[in-house]
Design a protein around this motif. Structure first.
Motif, short mmCIF file in Angstrom:
data_model
loop_
_atom_site.label_atom_id
_atom_site.label_comp_id
_atom_site.label_asym_id
_atom_site.label_seq_id
_atom_site.Cartn_x
_atom_site.Cartn_y
_atom_site.Cartn_z
N GLY A 183 40.23 51.16 39.34
CA GLY A 183 38.97 51.89 39.19
C GLY A 183 38.44 51.99 37.79
N GLY A 184 39.27 51.67 36.78
CA GLY A 184 38.84 51.90 35.41
C GLY A 184 39.04 53.36 35.05
N PRO A 185 38.97 53.73 33.76
CA PRO A 185 39.27 55.11 33.35
C PRO A 185 38.32 56.15 33.95
CG PRO A 185 38.31 53.85 31.53
CD PRO A 185 38.64 52.86 32.61
N LEU A 186 37.00 55.86 33.97
CA LEU A 186 36.06 56.83 34.54
C LEU A 186 36.10 56.80 36.06
CD1 LEU A 186 33.90 58.96 34.11
CD2 LEU A 186 32.19 57.12 33.97
N PHE A 216 31.98 49.96 42.63
CA PHE A 216 32.01 50.98 43.67
C PHE A 216 33.27 50.83 44.53
CE2 PHE A 216 30.95 52.41 48.01
CZ PHE A 216 30.68 53.75 47.74
N LYS A 217 33.58 49.60 44.91
CA LYS A 217 34.79 49.36 45.70
C LYS A 217 36.04 49.76 44.91
CE LYS A 217 33.21 45.66 48.78
NZ LYS A 217 33.38 44.24 49.18
N GLY A 218 35.99 49.51 43.61
CA GLY A 218 37.13 49.89 42.77
C GLY A 218 37.35 51.38 42.77
N VAL A 219 36.26 52.15 42.64
CA VAL A 219 36.37 53.62 42.65
C VAL A 219 36.88 54.10 44.01
CG1 VAL A 219 35.11 55.79 42.48
CG2 VAL A 219 34.58 53.93 40.91
N MET A 220 36.35 53.54 45.09
CA MET A 220 36.74 53.96 46.44
C MET A 220 38.20 53.62 46.73
SD MET A 220 34.24 55.57 47.84
CE MET A 220 33.90 56.23 46.19
N SER A 221 38.68 52.50 46.18
CA SER A 221 40.07 52.10 46.43
C SER A 221 41.06 53.06 45.77
CB SER A 221 40.32 50.68 45.95
OG SER A 221 40.18 50.59 44.54
N VAL A 222 40.58 53.79 44.76
CA VAL A 222 41.46 54.75 44.07
C VAL A 222 41.79 55.93 44.97
CG1 VAL A 222 41.63 56.32 42.08
CG2 VAL A 222 40.62 54.06 41.80
N PHE A 223 40.96 56.17 46.00
CA PHE A 223 41.22 57.30 46.90
C PHE A 223 42.57 57.17 47.59
CE2 PHE A 223 36.69 58.15 46.46
CZ PHE A 223 36.66 59.53 46.46
N ILE A 224 43.02 55.94 47.84
CA ILE A 224 44.33 55.76 48.46
C ILE A 224 45.42 56.21 47.50
CG2 ILE A 224 45.97 54.06 49.36
CD1 ILE A 224 43.69 52.44 50.39
N SER A 225 45.29 55.82 46.23
CA SER A 225 46.25 56.26 45.21
C SER A 225 46.22 57.77 45.07
CB SER A 225 45.94 55.60 43.86
OG SER A 225 46.02 54.20 43.93
N ILE A 244 36.18 48.61 52.79
CA ILE A 244 36.95 47.92 51.75
C ILE A 244 38.07 47.09 52.36
CG2 ILE A 244 38.49 48.29 49.78
CD1 ILE A 244 36.87 50.76 49.10
N ALA A 245 38.68 47.61 53.44
CA ALA A 245 39.79 46.89 54.07
C ALA A 245 39.33 45.56 54.67
CB ALA A 245 40.43 47.75 55.14
N ILE A 246 38.13 45.53 55.24
CA ILE A 246 37.63 44.30 55.87
C ILE A 246 36.98 43.37 54.85
CG2 ILE A 246 35.96 43.39 57.53
CD1 ILE A 246 36.46 45.72 59.29
N TRP A 247 36.24 43.97 53.91
CA TRP A 247 35.56 43.16 52.89
C TRP A 247 36.03 43.58 51.49
CZ3 TRP A 247 32.49 45.30 56.94
CH2 TRP A 247 32.08 44.38 57.88
N PRO A 248 37.26 43.24 51.12
CA PRO A 248 37.75 43.61 49.79
C PRO A 248 37.03 42.84 48.69
CG PRO A 248 39.28 42.11 50.85
CD PRO A 248 38.23 42.43 51.87
N THR A 249 37.22 43.31 47.47
CA THR A 249 36.63 42.61 46.33
C THR A 249 37.16 41.18 46.27
OG1 THR A 249 36.51 44.70 45.11
CG2 THR A 249 36.32 42.67 43.83
#
Length: 599
Positions: free
Chosen positions: A110-113, A273-282, A508-513
């Motif tokens: 997700g990057g720092p921010l 946006f996908k990067g930020v959303m993927s952080v929710f799992i972490s 994100i699961a179906i259409w990942p980066t």
């Protein structure tokens, strides 16, 4: 006298009920009498402690839902958790490898921010969830806590799915944490052949702690949490000094610049946006255990006074230990640092360790790594406690076959069958010595990646339904001992955000980066590693509906049981006690009142 319907109400000749009496008092009294009435040597007493605790006979005319409510309200667990135990469980209970190590994955994705945004949003609905849980747990300090509320206030099938999912979450979590702890020792170049020895040591310590019962768990978490909190506070202080130039170079926001990848991860707005959303799992994995205070309510000496304070501690844990420490990590480590690759499985790639090593701090990286091992032990300890209590409540609600005896609670208040099952499953951690270790680790992680979100969503929805049932049955919130500061609005907010996260994670699961460059096999693997827990819970829910042929989506509000398991107390006396406490607090100095309000 209150208009609340009291079951098993004491006669007027007995001691007047105070605000701290509970409906399951008789069962606890039986188990306490055992401790004072046994005779014989220590060995005989030790052997007898493993015998099954006595339970009251059930009325065969009750419905399954009524039996579940009574059994969970009268589970023979021990009230041995003190205020200091609950406070430290609230402050440090959910601080584990998810923060110390998993934050590296969050920074990389997700990057720092982006990492801070995802954790901040997660923190906001976790805070609302905890307040809602506090309200329910103070009113219903029953076995299984929130796993029971979902069954009673929402639907039996949904309760079955969430209960089984929660058991799975913590059962799988044990080998995950032990493997993570054993890999962490690689930081000191420990030979791989000794990996089994470390696995055995960590497993043995965790099992022994839980065999001492709830007091063993409480003391263990008290000790572990103090160490974790001290480490994070030390890292924050050191991090602030480094960012401000203590080592001769002013760092400031250097690593947030475009040269180091910028504030988000990805070249396009969609990828960011996908990067930020993927952080929710972490974040979900890191915050797993935030609900543990509610599970411990049935084994807490005085829930009315200790639980609200413990819920307040969640705010400080989130604001100080997560947000501030993650800010320091983002300021001290670049998201493009190659050492973050594989950050989910190695203590050597903990962003805290990387931050200290990169800026010339010697000695402290090893100290942090030791704390990471302790954090893994702490979460492993929580895994055995959480899974065994959830399994016990699962059986008490009538969900498991009787021959499994998951509701077996001994005279020391230990759910022995549950502890045995979880501990046995923990032996999977010996996979750490196998060359398939990473593959197994990733799939275990996938199984519990989103599991915590189901629990938190269930708690928020149960709170909404409880308040609605109160109104539908002509009851008032004035009879509640503790009201969630965020109210129903907070629970609605939490439930909506969690639903949104599930929807976005599916996308994100179906259409990942970079999905256009991926093969069908890679996309399928990514989907199940990201979203596996959702179809599993859906399968649990649908299977229970088919098996029971109960096609109701929700329990009618008029039929929800809001009586069984509530504290057995005189509401007039309760209000008098609370008024006296407020008067005493008002007489205290301003600094004391401020401390009490925030802490």
């Amino acid at each position: 006298m209150s208009d609340i319907e009291f079951k098993n109400y004491k006669s007027a000749t007995t001691t007047t009920a105070t605000a701290d009496d509970y409906s399951s008092e008789n069962n606890y009294q039986q188990s306490q009498e055992y401790e004072t009435s046994v005779s014989g040597g220590k060995w005989e007493n030790f052997k007898d402690s493993f015998k099954r605790a006595d339970r009251e006979e059930e009325d065969p005319n009750l419905t399954a839902l009524e039996r579940a409510a009574i059994r969970t309200a009268k589970a023979p667990l021990k009230r041995k958790l003190k205020s200091r135990h609950l406070q430290m469980i609230a402050i440090g209970g959910a601080i584990g490898t998810g923060l110390f190590v998993g934050s590296g994955t969050a920074l990389r994705k997700g990057g720092p921010l982006g990492m801070l945004i995802a954790y901040f949003i997660s923190s906001s609905f976790i805070l609302c969830m905890n307040f809602a849980l506090g309200e329910l747990a103070v009113e219903f300090p029953v076995s299984g806590g929130f796993t029971t509320y979902v069954t009673r206030f929402i639907d039996e099938s949904f309760g079955f799915a969430v209960n089984l999912n929660y058991c799975m979450l913590w059962t799988i979590g044990l080998p995950l944490e032990i493997v993570a702890a054993s890999i962490t020792v690689d930081y000191w170049d420990t030979p791989t052949k000794y990996r089994d020895a470390f696995v055995a040591l960590f497993w043995l310590v965790i099992v022994l702690i839980n065999l001492f019962g709830v007091k063993g768990y409480g003391e263990g978490e008290f000790f572990f949490s103090i160490i974790k909190v001290a480490c994070i506070l030390g890292f924050i202080i050191c991090g602030i000094a480094l960012v401000c130039g203590a080592r001769g170079e002013y760092i400031g926001g250097k690593y947030w610049g475009s040269k180091y990848g910028g504030v988000f991860h990805g070249d396009s707005a969609g990828a960011q946006f996908k990067g930020v959303m993927s952080v929710f799992i972490s974040a979900a994995f890191a915050f797993s255990g935030a609900e543990m205070v509610g599970l411990a309510a049935a084994e807490t000496a005085n829930p009315r006074k200790t639980l609200p304070k413990a819920c307040k501690q969640v705010f400080w844990r989130i604001a100080l230990f997560y947000i501030v420490s993650l800010t320091m990590i983002g300021l001290l480590v670049s998201q493009n640092d190659s050492r973050l690759i594989g950050a989910s499985s190695s203590g050597a790639t903990s962003p805290m360790v990387i931050a200290l090593k990169s800026h010339g701090i010697k000695g402290l990286p090893s100290v942090v790594n030791v704390v990471i091992c302790i954090a893994a032990l702490s979460v492993g300890n929580t895994c055995v406690y959480g899974a065994s209590r959830a399994m016990c409540a699962f059986a008490e609600q009538g969900y498991s076959p009787k021959w499994m005896k998951l509701d077996y609670v001994d005279r020391n208040g230990r759910p022995l069958v549950g502890i045995t099952i979880v501990s046995t499953f923990g032996l999977i951690s010996f996979i750490a010595a196998s060359d398939k270790e990473v593959e197994v680790f990733n799939w275990l992680y996938a199984l519990c990646g989103l599991s915590a979100l189901f629990t938190w969503g269930g708690i928020c929805f149960a709170h909404i339904r409880f308040r609605a049932a109160l109104a539908a049955q002509g009851r008032s919130t004035d009879e509640l001992t503790y009201k969630a500061p965020t109210g129903v609005i907070g629970s609605c907010y939490g439930f909506i955000v969690i639903f949104f996260v599930f929807v976005v994670q599916f996308w994100i699961a179906i259409w990942p980066t970079g999905y256009k460059e991926m093969t069908a096999n890679e996309i399928a693997t990514n989907f199940f590693e990201t979203y596996l827990s959702f179809p599993i819970v859906a399968l649990f829910y649908i299977s229970h509906k088919i098996y029971t042929r109960n096609w109701k989506f929700l329990i009618p509000l008029s039929e929800i049981d809001i009586v069984t398991g509530r504290r057995e107390t005189d509401l007039v006396q309760l209000k008098a006690d609370i008024a006296l406490e407020k008067a005493q607090l008002k007489a205290k100095p301003l600094y004391y009142r401020l401390w009490d309000f925030f802490c």
